[in-house]
Design a protein around this motif. Structure first.
Motif, PDB file in Angstrom:
ATOM      1  N   HIS A   1       0.835  -1.196   0.000  1.00  0.00           N
ATOM      2  CA  HIS A   1       0.000   0.000   0.000  1.00  0.00           C
ATOM      3  C   HIS A   1       0.866   1.241   0.000  1.00  0.00           C
ATOM      4  O   HIS A   1       1.746   1.396   0.840  1.00  0.00           O
ATOM      5  N   ARG A   2       0.651   2.090  -0.966  1.00  0.00           N
ATOM      6  CA  ARG A   2       1.353   3.387  -0.988  1.00  0.00           C
ATOM      7  C   ARG A   2       0.467   4.415  -0.299  1.00  0.00           C
ATOM      8  O   ARG A   2      -0.618   4.729  -0.776  1.00  0.00           O
ATOM      9  N   PRO A   3       0.908   4.929   0.858  1.00  0.00           N
ATOM     10  CA  PRO A   3       0.071   5.894   1.573  1.00  0.00           C
ATOM     11  C   PRO A   3      -0.133   7.161   0.766  1.00  0.00           C
ATOM     12  O   PRO A   3       0.653   7.481  -0.121  1.00  0.00           O
ATOM     13  N   GLN A   4      -1.210   7.856   1.096  1.00  0.00           N
ATOM     14  CA  GLN A   4      -1.482   9.103   0.404  1.00  0.00           C
ATOM     15  C   GLN A   4      -0.352  10.090   0.652  1.00  0.00           C
ATOM     16  O   GLN A   4       0.061  10.319   1.779  1.00  0.00           O
ATOM     17  N   THR A   5       0.173  10.648  -0.412  1.00  0.00           N
ATOM     18  CA  THR A   5       1.283  11.595  -0.276  1.00  0.00           C
ATOM     19  C   THR A   5       0.826  12.995  -0.651  1.00  0.00           C
ATOM     20  O   THR A   5      -0.312  13.207  -1.075  1.00  0.00           O
ATOM     21  N   LEU A   6       1.727  13.927  -0.523  1.00  0.00           N
ATOM     22  CA  LEU A   6       1.419  15.312  -0.848  1.00  0.00           C
ATOM     23  C   LEU A   6       1.958  15.695  -2.214  1.00  0.00           C
ATOM     24  O   LEU A   6       2.122  16.866  -2.516  1.00  0.00           O
ATOM     25  N   GLU A   7       2.250  14.691  -3.047  1.00  0.00           N
ATOM     26  CA  GLU A   7       2.845  14.963  -4.345  1.00  0.00           C
ATOM     27  C   GLU A   7       1.890  15.788  -5.196  1.00  0.00           C
ATOM     28  O   GLU A   7       0.681  15.615  -5.172  1.00  0.00           O
ATOM     29  N   GLY A   8       2.439  16.650  -5.996  1.00  0.00           N
ATOM     30  CA  GLY A   8       1.646  17.514  -6.862  1.00  0.00           C
ATOM     31  C   GLY A   8       2.444  18.760  -7.153  1.00  0.00           C
ATOM     32  O   GLY A   8       3.618  18.881  -6.813  1.00  0.00           O
ATOM     33  N   THR A   9       1.815  19.728  -7.783  1.00  0.00           N
ATOM     34  CA  THR A   9       2.544  20.949  -8.123  1.00  0.00           C
ATOM     35  C   THR A   9       2.944  21.712  -6.866  1.00  0.00           C
ATOM     36  O   THR A   9       3.962  22.390  -6.832  1.00  0.00           O
ATOM     37  N   GLU A  10       2.127  21.582  -5.794  1.00  0.00           N
ATOM     38  CA  GLU A  10       2.434  22.306  -4.563  1.00  0.00           C
ATOM     39  C   GLU A  10       3.534  21.615  -3.774  1.00  0.00           C
ATOM     40  O   GLU A  10       4.372  22.259  -3.144  1.00  0.00           O
ATOM     41  N   PHE A  11       3.529  20.272  -3.789  1.00  0.00           N
ATOM     42  CA  PHE A  11       4.542  19.486  -3.083  1.00  0.00           C
ATOM     43  C   PHE A  11       5.210  18.542  -4.098  1.00  0.00           C
ATOM     44  O   PHE A  11       4.775  17.394  -4.267  1.00  0.00           O
ATOM     45  N   PRO A  12       6.243  19.000  -4.799  1.00  0.00           N
ATOM     46  CA  PRO A  12       6.807  18.222  -5.915  1.00  0.00           C
ATOM     47  C   PRO A  12       7.517  16.930  -5.529  1.00  0.00           C
ATOM     48  O   PRO A  12       7.696  16.046  -6.351  1.00  0.00           O
ATOM     49  N   ASN A  13       7.958  16.781  -4.266  1.00  0.00           N
ATOM     50  CA  ASN A  13       8.609  15.554  -3.786  1.00  0.00           C
ATOM     51  C   ASN A  13       9.767  15.139  -4.704  1.00  0.00           C
ATOM     52  O   ASN A  13       9.817  14.018  -5.200  1.00  0.00           O
ATOM     53  N   ARG A  14      10.712  16.043  -4.877  1.00  0.00           N
ATOM     54  CA  ARG A  14      11.853  15.772  -5.768  1.00  0.00           C
ATOM     55  C   ARG A  14      13.150  16.378  -5.219  1.00  0.00           C
ATOM     56  O   ARG A  14      14.039  16.759  -5.991  1.00  0.00           O
ATOM     57  N   PHE A  15      13.273  16.441  -3.897  1.00  0.00           N
ATOM     58  CA  PHE A  15      14.402  17.166  -3.330  1.00  0.00           C
ATOM     59  C   PHE A  15      15.463  16.296  -2.666  1.00  0.00           C
ATOM     60  O   PHE A  15      16.422  16.816  -2.114  1.00  0.00           O
ATOM     61  N   LEU A  16      15.315  14.972  -2.693  1.00  0.00           N
ATOM     62  CA  LEU A  16      16.293  14.112  -2.014  1.00  0.00           C
ATOM     63  C   LEU A  16      17.703  14.285  -2.564  1.00  0.00           C
ATOM     64  O   LEU A  16      18.678  14.314  -1.811  1.00  0.00           O
ATOM     65  N   THR A  17      17.828  14.396  -3.877  1.00  0.00           N
ATOM     66  CA  THR A  17      19.152  14.550  -4.484  1.00  0.00           C
ATOM     67  C   THR A  17      19.814  15.843  -4.023  1.00  0.00           C
ATOM     68  O   THR A  17      21.013  15.873  -3.702  1.00  0.00           O
ATOM     69  N   ASP A  18      19.051  16.931  -3.960  1.00  0.00           N
ATOM     70  CA  ASP A  18      19.592  18.215  -3.474  1.00  0.00           C
ATOM     71  C   ASP A  18      19.993  18.117  -2.008  1.00  0.00           C
ATOM     72  O   ASP A  18      21.024  18.656  -1.594  1.00  0.00           O
ATOM     73  N   ILE A  19      19.168  17.434  -1.217  1.00  0.00           N
ATOM     74  CA  ILE A  19      19.466  17.272   0.212  1.00  0.00           C
ATOM     75  C   ILE A  19      20.747  16.461   0.395  1.00  0.00           C
ATOM     76  O   ILE A  19      21.594  16.783   1.241  1.00  0.00           O
ATOM     77  N   GLN A  20      20.913  15.412  -0.412  1.00  0.00           N
ATOM     78  CA  GLN A  20      22.127  14.601  -0.336  1.00  0.00           C
ATOM     79  C   GLN A  20      23.357  15.437  -0.685  1.00  0.00           C
ATOM     80  O   GLN A  20      24.409  15.292  -0.066  1.00  0.00           O
ATOM     81  N   GLN A  21      23.226  16.305  -1.680  1.00  0.00           N
ATOM     82  CA  GLN A  21      24.338  17.188  -2.031  1.00  0.00           C
ATOM     83  C   GLN A  21      24.698  18.085  -0.853  1.00  0.00           C
ATOM     84  O   GLN A  21      25.879  18.243  -0.506  1.00  0.00           O
ATOM     85  N   ALA A  22      23.698  18.662  -0.216  1.00  0.00           N
ATOM     86  CA  ALA A  22      23.942  19.549   0.923  1.00  0.00           C
ATOM     87  C   ALA A  22      24.604  18.798   2.071  1.00  0.00           C
ATOM     88  O   ALA A  22      25.495  19.328   2.743  1.00  0.00           O
ATOM     89  N   LEU A  23      24.177  17.556   2.291  1.00  0.00           N
ATOM     90  CA  LEU A  23      24.788  16.742   3.344  1.00  0.00           C
ATOM     91  C   LEU A  23      26.245  16.447   3.039  1.00  0.00           C
ATOM     92  O   LEU A  23      27.107  16.514   3.913  1.00  0.00           O
ATOM     93  N   GLY A  24      26.530  16.110   1.789  1.00  0.00           N
ATOM     94  CA  GLY A  24      27.893  15.758   1.402  1.00  0.00           C
ATOM     95  C   GLY A  24      28.847  16.939   1.396  1.00  0.00           C
ATOM     96  O   GLY A  24      30.050  16.785   1.659  1.00  0.00           O
ATOM     97  N   MET A  25      28.303  18.135   1.127  1.00  0.00           N
ATOM     98  CA  MET A  25      29.144  19.337   1.017  1.00  0.00           C
ATOM     99  C   MET A  25      29.015  20.267   2.222  1.00  0.00           C
ATOM    100  O   MET A  25      29.580  21.357   2.227  1.00  0.00           O
ATOM    101  N   ASN A  26      28.247  19.854   3.242  1.00  0.00           N
ATOM    102  CA  ASN A  26      28.028  20.685   4.436  1.00  0.00           C
ATOM    103  C   ASN A  26      27.488  22.064   4.076  1.00  0.00           C
ATOM    104  O   ASN A  26      27.977  23.093   4.560  1.00  0.00           O
ATOM    105  N   GLN A  27      26.444  22.089   3.231  1.00  0.00           N
ATOM    106  CA  GLN A  27      25.848  23.345   2.792  1.00  0.00           C
ATOM    107  C   GLN A  27      24.494  23.573   3.459  1.00  0.00           C
ATOM    108  O   GLN A  27      23.747  22.626   3.722  1.00  0.00           O
ATOM    109  N   VAL A  28      24.197  24.837   3.702  1.00  0.00           N
ATOM    110  CA  VAL A  28      22.922  25.210   4.318  1.00  0.00           C
ATOM    111  C   VAL A  28      21.799  25.080   3.293  1.00  0.00           C
ATOM    112  O   VAL A  28      21.990  25.361   2.101  1.00  0.00           O
ATOM    113  N   ILE A  29      20.633  24.647   3.741  1.00  0.00           N
ATOM    114  CA  ILE A  29      19.453  24.499   2.881  1.00  0.00           C
ATOM    115  C   ILE A  29      18.445  25.587   3.228  1.00  0.00           C
ATOM    116  O   ILE A  29      18.169  25.848   4.403  1.00  0.00           O
ATOM    117  N   SER A  30      17.890  26.205   2.192  1.00  0.00           N
ATOM    118  CA  SER A  30      16.783  27.131   2.364  1.00  0.00           C
ATOM    119  C   SER A  30      15.548  26.463   1.788  1.00  0.00           C
ATOM    120  O   SER A  30      15.573  25.961   0.663  1.00  0.00           O
TER     121      SER A  30
END
Length: 320
Positions: A129-158
């Motif tokens: 079962h895939r629970p209901q998510t907030l995916e859509g134009t308002e919640f694009p759910n596509r930021f994991l790669t950016d977050i991983q970059q910030a973690l690897g480079m010790n960068q602040v996220i806005s």
């Protein structure tokens, strides 16, 4: 594993990290440190430029690379399984990157391995079962790669984050600590500059995100493991020890559900079964107990009986 295969595997392991400790190699191949030293020396004598830092570990001199690595059928099948899991449990960005990586992996496979993967592809599926998510134009759910970059480079996220608790979106600048997957969702643990404390952010509730050029000192924060351990200890301190008695005939309907609620002990006592749980919330547990009506008897604590009476009163008021 013969020595030639082991030496090759050690070389691959050295290429996979900046520094590899001798103890890591020994643990992986279940051998002594003395054997590790001999194997590393053999690689050095064969012309592999391996350096060593006293008290730290081994490293391969910058610029040296092995020829393309070939995968066995079993390794390729494991990667295919990983791709299926990524499709189910990752976000849009990571699914895309993993798909691109798999294309590169497939391109270096021998013909027989490619045929093997194609035959497996249609016969492996990840369901559930895939629970209901907030995916859509308002919640694009596509930021994991950016977050991983910030973690690897010790960068602040806005980011612009929507909190269900506050029922509002706020702009946050955070210093990421780590990410983890739980209950079908990815979570970002970060030090929030707005709240001046560590916070748990659901990644699928992020509306907008950008990685800033501003950096932070990783040493100023807890590690992800330390943070999760602290949370575990706090949860244990806030838990309730609960014991209930259930008619044996009803137990077949409970099945695996009992494990989701923190089952600790199960004992059959005549025509009934006594179940002991460790719970973070009594109110949440009463919703489950309502399903079984008068076949369940609460043995302890009294607080659970009170919570159950409140739940039943709410239902009575609603329906009568």
């Amino acid at each position: 594993m013969n020595r030639i295969d082991r030496l090759t595997a050690i070389l691959i392991q050295l290429q996979g990290k900046k520094i590899v400790k001798a103890a890591e190699i020994a643990e992986r191949f279940n051998m002594s440190l003395r054997t590790v030293y001999r194997d590393v020396k053999a690689l050095q004598e064969a012309g592999v430029p391996i350096g060593a830092e006293a008290g730290t570990g081994y490293y391969i001199v910058e610029g040296y690379h092995l020829p393309p690595v070939m995968f066995s059928k079993e390794e390729a099948a494991a990667l295919l399984t990983g791709e299926k899991l990524m499709e189910k449990f990752s976000d849009h960005s990571n699914r895309k990157q993993f798909s691109l990586a798999m294309e590169k992996i497939r391109s270096v496979l021998r013909g027989s391995e490619k045929d093997y993967l194609e035959s497996l592809d249609e016969n492996i599926a990840v369901l559930g079962h895939r629970p209901q998510t907030l995916e859509g134009t308002e919640f694009p759910n596509r930021f994991l790669t950016d977050i991983q970059q910030a973690l690897g480079m010790n960068q602040v996220i806005s980011m612009e984050y929507f909190s269900f608790q506050e029922e509002a979106a706020t702009r946050r600048e955070v210093e990421p600590v780590g990410i983890f997957h739980m209950s079908a969702n990815w979570h970002l643990i970060a030090f929030c500059r707005l709240r001046q404390g560590y916070r748990d952010f659901r990644v699928d509730r992020i509306r907008k995100l950008s990685v800033l050029t501003t950096t932070y000192k990783k040493s100023n924060h807890l590690s992800l493991q330390d943070y999760l351990e602290q949370q575990r200890c706090r949860n244990e301190e806030a838990t309730h020890l609960v014991k209930i008695s259930v008619e044996n005939e009803v137990m077949r309907y409970i099945r695996d559900q009992k494990y989701y609620y923190g089952l600790m002990e199960e004992n059959v006592v005549g025509a009934r079964t006594e179940l002991t749980f460790l719970l973070p919330s009594l109110g949440y547990f009463t919703r489950w107990l309502v399903m079984f009506g008068k076949t369940v008897e609460i043995l302890q604590p009294e607080a659970l009986k009170t919570a159950m009476q409140k739940r039943v009163a709410e239902l009575h008021e609603h329906y009568f």
